[in-house]
Write a protein that holds these residues in place. Structure first.
Motif, PDB file in Angstrom:
ATOM      1  N   GLY A  51       0.843  -1.017   0.312  1.00  0.00           N
ATOM      2  CA  GLY A  51      -0.005   0.038   0.368  1.00  0.00           C
ATOM      3  C   GLY A  51       0.854   1.120   0.008  1.00  0.00           C
ATOM      4  N   VAL A  52       1.094   2.128   0.911  1.00  0.00           N
ATOM      5  CA  VAL A  52       1.574   3.548   1.149  1.00  0.00           C
ATOM      6  C   VAL A  52       2.474   3.153   0.910  1.00  0.00           C
ATOM      7  CG1 VAL A  52       1.664   3.966   3.359  1.00  0.00           C
ATOM      8  CG2 VAL A  52       0.975   5.522   1.779  1.00  0.00           C
ATOM      9  N   SER A  53       3.871   2.314   1.947  1.00  0.00           N
ATOM     10  CA  SER A  53       4.806   2.679   1.501  1.00  0.00           C
ATOM     11  C   SER A  53       5.278   2.322   0.634  1.00  0.00           C
ATOM     12  CB  SER A  53       5.344   0.879   2.645  1.00  0.00           C
ATOM     13  OG  SER A  53       4.638  -0.043   1.799  1.00  0.00           O
ATOM     14  N   VAL A  54       4.536   1.650  -0.694  1.00  0.00           N
ATOM     15  CA  VAL A  54       4.909   2.304  -2.052  1.00  0.00           C
ATOM     16  C   VAL A  54       5.279   3.360  -2.738  1.00  0.00           C
ATOM     17  CG1 VAL A  54       4.907   0.761  -4.555  1.00  0.00           C
ATOM     18  CG2 VAL A  54       4.769  -0.189  -2.619  1.00  0.00           C
ATOM     19  N   ARG A  55       3.932   4.307  -1.693  1.00  0.00           N
ATOM     20  CA  ARG A  55       4.441   5.007  -2.359  1.00  0.00           C
ATOM     21  C   ARG A  55       4.864   6.144  -2.038  1.00  0.00           C
ATOM     22  NH1 ARG A  55      -0.713   8.101  -0.464  1.00  0.00           N
ATOM     23  NH2 ARG A  55       0.215   8.860   1.533  1.00  0.00           N
ATOM     24  N   THR A  56       5.674   6.360  -0.897  1.00  0.00           N
ATOM     25  CA  THR A  56       6.715   7.028   0.167  1.00  0.00           C
ATOM     26  C   THR A  56       7.759   6.461  -0.763  1.00  0.00           C
ATOM     27  OG1 THR A  56       5.325   6.402   1.992  1.00  0.00           O
ATOM     28  CG2 THR A  56       7.971   6.679   1.935  1.00  0.00           C
ATOM     29  N   ASP A  57       8.374   5.176  -0.853  1.00  0.00           N
ATOM     30  CA  ASP A  57       9.474   4.690  -1.424  1.00  0.00           C
ATOM     31  C   ASP A  57       9.588   5.287  -3.048  1.00  0.00           C
ATOM     32  OD1 ASP A  57       9.591   4.090   1.226  1.00  0.00           O
ATOM     33  OD2 ASP A  57       9.567   1.658   0.484  1.00  0.00           O
ATOM     34  N   GLU A  90       9.618  14.489  -8.889  1.00  0.00           N
ATOM     35  CA  GLU A  90       8.644  15.772  -8.440  1.00  0.00           C
ATOM     36  C   GLU A  90       7.708  15.257  -9.603  1.00  0.00           C
ATOM     37  OE1 GLU A  90       5.317  17.431  -5.500  1.00  0.00           O
ATOM     38  OE2 GLU A  90       7.544  17.747  -5.710  1.00  0.00           O
ATOM     39  N   SER A  91       7.979  15.575 -10.475  1.00  0.00           N
ATOM     40  CA  SER A  91       7.944  16.025 -12.100  1.00  0.00           C
ATOM     41  C   SER A  91       6.935  15.212 -12.411  1.00  0.00           C
ATOM     42  CB  SER A  91       9.090  17.047 -13.247  1.00  0.00           C
ATOM     43  OG  SER A  91       9.869  15.543 -13.114  1.00  0.00           O
ATOM     44  N   CYS A  92       7.370  13.786 -11.935  1.00  0.00           N
ATOM     45  CA  CYS A  92       7.786  12.319 -12.979  1.00  0.00           C
ATOM     46  C   CYS A  92       5.906  11.658 -12.507  1.00  0.00           C
ATOM     47  CB  CYS A  92       8.507  11.496 -12.555  1.00  0.00           C
ATOM     48  SG  CYS A  92       9.927  11.944 -13.654  1.00  0.00           S
ATOM     49  N   TRP A  93       5.704  12.099 -10.943  1.00  0.00           N
ATOM     50  CA  TRP A  93       4.874  11.594 -10.555  1.00  0.00           C
ATOM     51  C   TRP A  93       3.299  11.422 -10.813  1.00  0.00           C
ATOM     52  CZ3 TRP A  93       5.379  13.957  -5.191  1.00  0.00           C
ATOM     53  CH2 TRP A  93       6.732  13.952  -4.558  1.00  0.00           C
ATOM     54  N   ALA A  94       2.980  12.350 -11.205  1.00  0.00           N
ATOM     55  CA  ALA A  94       1.434  12.580 -12.179  1.00  0.00           C
ATOM     56  C   ALA A  94       0.967  11.448 -13.293  1.00  0.00           C
ATOM     57  CB  ALA A  94       1.000  14.411 -12.592  1.00  0.00           C
ATOM     58  N   HIS A  95       2.628  11.099 -13.553  1.00  0.00           N
ATOM     59  CA  HIS A  95       2.238  10.024 -15.640  1.00  0.00           C
ATOM     60  C   HIS A  95       2.601   8.879 -14.607  1.00  0.00           C
ATOM     61  CE1 HIS A  95       2.572  14.587 -16.931  1.00  0.00           C
ATOM     62  NE2 HIS A  95       3.454  14.665 -16.459  1.00  0.00           N
ATOM     63  N   VAL A  96       2.869   8.340 -13.766  1.00  0.00           N
ATOM     64  CA  VAL A  96       2.803   6.890 -12.787  1.00  0.00           C
ATOM     65  C   VAL A  96       1.601   6.618 -12.558  1.00  0.00           C
ATOM     66  CG1 VAL A  96       4.561   5.738 -11.524  1.00  0.00           C
ATOM     67  CG2 VAL A  96       5.604   7.281 -12.801  1.00  0.00           C
ATOM     68  N   VAL A  97       1.087   5.826 -12.279  1.00  0.00           N
ATOM     69  CA  VAL A  97       0.362   4.955 -12.297  1.00  0.00           C
ATOM     70  C   VAL A  97       0.167   4.245 -11.590  1.00  0.00           C
ATOM     71  CG1 VAL A  97      -2.280   3.682 -13.057  1.00  0.00           C
ATOM     72  CG2 VAL A  97      -1.275   5.492 -14.504  1.00  0.00           C
ATOM     73  N   VAL A  98      -0.396   3.689 -10.191  1.00  0.00           N
ATOM     74  CA  VAL A  98      -0.062   2.484  -9.308  1.00  0.00           C
ATOM     75  C   VAL A  98      -0.891   2.204  -8.844  1.00  0.00           C
ATOM     76  CG1 VAL A  98       1.176   2.327  -7.298  1.00  0.00           C
ATOM     77  CG2 VAL A  98       2.144   4.392  -7.949  1.00  0.00           C
ATOM     78  N   GLY A  99      -0.897   1.113  -8.868  1.00  0.00           N
ATOM     79  CA  GLY A  99      -1.910  -0.315  -8.575  1.00  0.00           C
ATOM     80  C   GLY A  99      -1.560  -0.769  -7.031  1.00  0.00           C
ATOM     81  N   TYR A 100      -2.370  -0.338  -5.892  1.00  0.00           N
ATOM     82  CA  TYR A 100      -1.912  -0.878  -4.477  1.00  0.00           C
ATOM     83  C   TYR A 100      -2.501  -2.632  -4.192  1.00  0.00           C
ATOM     84  CZ  TYR A 100      -0.136   3.735  -4.641  1.00  0.00           C
ATOM     85  OH  TYR A 100       0.064   5.352  -4.556  1.00  0.00           O
ATOM     86  N   MET A 109      -7.125  -1.005  -5.936  1.00  0.00           N
ATOM     87  CA  MET A 109      -6.846   0.702  -5.591  1.00  0.00           C
ATOM     88  C   MET A 109      -5.531   1.155  -6.828  1.00  0.00           C
ATOM     89  SD  MET A 109      -7.271   1.486  -1.912  1.00  0.00           S
ATOM     90  CE  MET A 109      -8.781   0.925  -0.628  1.00  0.00           C
ATOM     91  N   ILE A 110      -6.292   2.113  -7.879  1.00  0.00           N
ATOM     92  CA  ILE A 110      -5.202   2.322  -8.723  1.00  0.00           C
ATOM     93  C   ILE A 110      -5.123   4.072  -8.478  1.00  0.00           C
ATOM     94  CG2 ILE A 110      -4.907   2.636 -10.723  1.00  0.00           C
ATOM     95  CD1 ILE A 110      -6.258  -0.556 -11.217  1.00  0.00           C
ATOM     96  N   GLY A 111      -3.819   4.823  -8.648  1.00  0.00           N
ATOM     97  CA  GLY A 111      -4.151   5.876  -8.614  1.00  0.00           C
ATOM     98  C   GLY A 111      -3.140   6.395  -9.171  1.00  0.00           C
ATOM     99  N   ALA A 112      -2.634   7.582  -9.610  1.00  0.00           N
ATOM    100  CA  ALA A 112      -1.171   8.059  -9.290  1.00  0.00           C
ATOM    101  C   ALA A 112      -0.418   8.754  -8.746  1.00  0.00           C
ATOM    102  CB  ALA A 112      -1.507   9.509 -10.370  1.00  0.00           C
ATOM    103  N   LEU A 113       0.677   8.672  -8.772  1.00  0.00           N
ATOM    104  CA  LEU A 113       1.601   8.255  -8.307  1.00  0.00           C
ATOM    105  C   LEU A 113       1.743   9.776  -7.575  1.00  0.00           C
ATOM    106  CD1 LEU A 113       4.106   6.679  -6.003  1.00  0.00           C
ATOM    107  CD2 LEU A 113       5.234   8.353  -8.174  1.00  0.00           C
TER     108      LEU A 113
END
Length: 647
Positions: free
Chosen positions: A439-445, A452-462, A467-471
């Motif tokens: 879960g959130v630990s992956v988002r943190t790492d 930070e400029s990449c975060w909106a372009h990375v999709v994470v499936g937790y 649950m799926i959302g942008a980084l």
């Protein structure tokens, strides 16, 4: 290389204290992995004694077979891939152990562990090139041994005994072992003096029969090794009952040249005394009592062997630490194992293809050839690679643990090299996505390694795609511990399960229940208990998968394929590349890698159409992920594999 043997013995106390106190967390982790299977311990010379100690500890603690092999045997034997192989070498430079390390790594055994006492040695460099191997580096404070293995042997054996005790008997205080063994490391101690006095009668005879019980076998083995290597005399070994099966006849014919040394513990005192009472009176007999049980008896017998070697040398005018090595002996030492023919580029290509096919089939190329099955798999491999290299990928989806980070370092962010490759995908026109059971630990790492400029372009499936959302999305994932209605009864049943109580940590999320062992537990045990609880509760809405460190239970409809579908919607008409490590059912990447273009960095499914592992022989995990990603190049608005990358 030569050192006076007395100077080596003078460092035993220091070595034992160090080995009893130094950090062994990495070693304990490796022991837990080894405990899932049978184990082969590989060593030569003095390290062969350490290998016997390891095999004994493994077998007595796990109930699984512990086998000892020399490097020549290890290179020649073919055991199932799930058997753990440990190589022990104080210096890490002899040609035999390095040849065995390369052979076992290329054979891709489930675990290859190397225990070494010197950083920067050839065997540690081999491990650096193959990071899936467990490198266990323990340079002892006494430095390099002299002619015979002494301090390194005591250090390795003590460390292994500590690790197995910590994993399998954590309530037994190591201090009790220390209090029993520490006095035996002192050459001037009263107990050691008592041993010396009892052993004095042995040196009137050139041959010594060494009798032992199960817990003192390691000391007997080391004594035979040292007597032979330093030419101190002939040592014949037998346990108390095997001595009765014909070996006693030696005393009838050569009693005038023979003495008997007996290692006696509380566990075998009765059989030892009855045996020794029957030895003819004119045969000198030395009874050495070894205090303690288990690891204390093992270490006590080893220290007895180290001291006896010194006393034998003094009596026979040979310093065991510097007996003098003949020229032919040096040449023998540096001979290589049976060599192989010169390897051509074509051989390298064939070897890589063969490795991929053997991973898929679980059979050797020779057996596939004998069954006339090889052409089918060669055709399947070629078709997959052809398609892989012909496709432009609009999205890349990767598993996390075991794929982006090594499971041994899963609580640390990914390394710089893999981070660079991930950022390169984001900079292309392809979509980067991560599908993970966490879960959130992956988002943190991930935020730590990607700009930070990449975060909106990375999709994470937790939570395996629940649950799926942008980084960049701080609201994903939903970390609530209230499970969905489909899993509620099951979560409660697992929480009160007596079988799981105290042995597994349960983490509840809305669509996933994760169980992680709190202490060592056989991999299938947790899996079986979970299924038993599911059957007992009659839950039909649960899907169970497992990763390298946990069992995940998700609600029906939750799957990493949800991440594939999500990415596919954003790249209409484009192909998706999926990469993971647990592609064999019931691994938690099975669904992910069952996609048309699934690549594994470790385990594969039996499907000939997809989920291939195309790594070079002897590579696994994150190193393979880096190789895959490095072979991707920008092309036609996406990414394409470089021609010839897998040939």
């Amino acid at each position: 290389m030569a050192k006076p043997y007395a100077s080596e013995l003078s460092r035993l106390e220091e070595t034992f204290q160090w080995a009893s106190a130094t950090d062994i967390e990495q070693l304990k982790s490796a022991v837990k992995t080894a405990a899932l299977s049978s184990l082969v311990a590989v060593g030569s010379g003095g390290s062969l004694t350490a290998a016997h100690a390891l095999a004994s500890l493994h077998q007595s603690n796990t109930g699984k077979v512990g086998l000892v092999q020399t490097p020549l045997e290890a290179v020649d034997s073919r055991l199932e891939a799930f058997v753990s192989h440990w190589l022990l070498s104080a210096g890490g430079s002899n040609v035999d152990i390095n040849a065995a390390a390369l052979a076992l790594i290329e054979r891709e055994c489930r675990q290859v562990a190397v225990m070494c006492g010197r950083a920067g040695s050839p065997i540690t460099e081999i491990c650096d090139r193959h990071p899936f191997a467990d490198l266990l580096l323990f340079p002892p404070p006494a430095g390099k041994d002299g002619f015979l293995a002494t301090n390194s042997l005591l250090a390795f054996t003590t460390l292994l005994a500590r690790a197995y005790a910590a994993v399998f008997d954590p309530l037994a205080p190591w201090d009790e072992v220390v209090s029993t063994i520490a006095p035996l490391t002192q050459t001037s101690g009263s107990r050691v003096h008592a041993w010396r006095d009892r052993a004095a009668a042995l040196w009137t005879r050139p041959t010594t029969i060494v009798l032992f019980g199960p817990s003192t076998k390691v000391g007997a083995i080391d004594l035979e090794s040292k007597f032979t290597e330093a030419a101190l005399g002939v040592a014949q070994l037998a346990d108390y009952r095997n001595f009765a099966h014909g070996r006693h006849h030696w005393l009838a014919k050569r009693g005038n040249d023979t003495a008997v040394l007996a290692f006696i513990t509380d566990d075998d005192k009765a059989i030892a005394n009855r045996t020794l009472d029957l030895i003819p009176e004119d045969i000198p007999v030395a009874r050495l009592e070894i205090e303690g049980r288990g690891p204390a008896a093992l270490l006590g017998s080893l220290l007895a062997a180290l001291h006896i070697t010194g006393w034998a040398g003094a009596a026979r005018g040979i310093d065991p630490g510097q007996p003098g090595v003949p020229d032919f002996g040096r040449k023998l030492y540096h001979l290589s194992l049976p060599g192989k023919a010169r390897v051509t580029a074509a051989d390298v290509r064939a070897k890589r293809i063969n490795a991929a096919i053997e991973r898929k089939t679980g059979e050797t190329i020779r057996r596939l050839t004998e069954r006339d099955a090889l052409p089918h798999w060669q055709k399947a491999h070629s078709a997959f690679v052809d398609q892989l290299e012909a496709i432009t990928f609009r999205g890349v989806i990767l598993d996390y643990d075991g794929t982006i980070v090594d499971t041994r370092d899963r609580f640390q962010p990914a390394g710089e090299e893999i981070a660079t490759e991930l950022a390169r995908i984001v900079d292309s026109n392809a979509v980067l996505s991560i599908a993970t059971g966490r879960g959130v630990s992956v988002r943190t790492d991930l935020r730590k390694i990607l700009p930070e400029s990449c975060w909106a372009h990375v999709v994470v499936g937790y939570y395996n795609g629940a649950m799926i959302g942008a980084l960049s999305d701080d609201t994903a994932p939903d970390g609530t511990d209230e499970v969905c209605p489909e899993l509620k009864d099951l979560a409660e049943a697992l929480a009160v399960s007596e079988e799981l109580s105290g042995s597994a940590k349960q983490t509840n999320r809305r669509y996933q229940i994760t169980l992680e062992p709190r202490r060592f537990m056989a991999e299938n045990r947790l899996w079986d208990i979970v299924h038993q609880v599911i059957l007992r509760t009659g839950c039909k809405e649960a899907i169970v998968t497992r990763s390298s460190h946990s069992v995940d239970i998700v609600a029906s409809g939750v799957s990493k394929t949800n991440v594939i579908d999500h990415v596919r919607e954003s790249v209409t008409g484009g192909q998706i590349l999926t990469i993971g490590d647990r592609g064999r059912w019931p691994g938690n990447d099975y669904d992910l890698l069952n996609a048309p273009m699934g690549l594994s960095v470790d385990e594969v499914s039996v499907d000939p159409v997809t989920c291939w592992n195309l790594a070079e022989p002897g590579q696994r995990g994150v190193a393979v992920t880096r190789m895959y990603l490095a072979a991707l190049e920008p092309a036609d608005g996406g990414l394409r594999f470089r021609k010839g990358a897998f040939r």
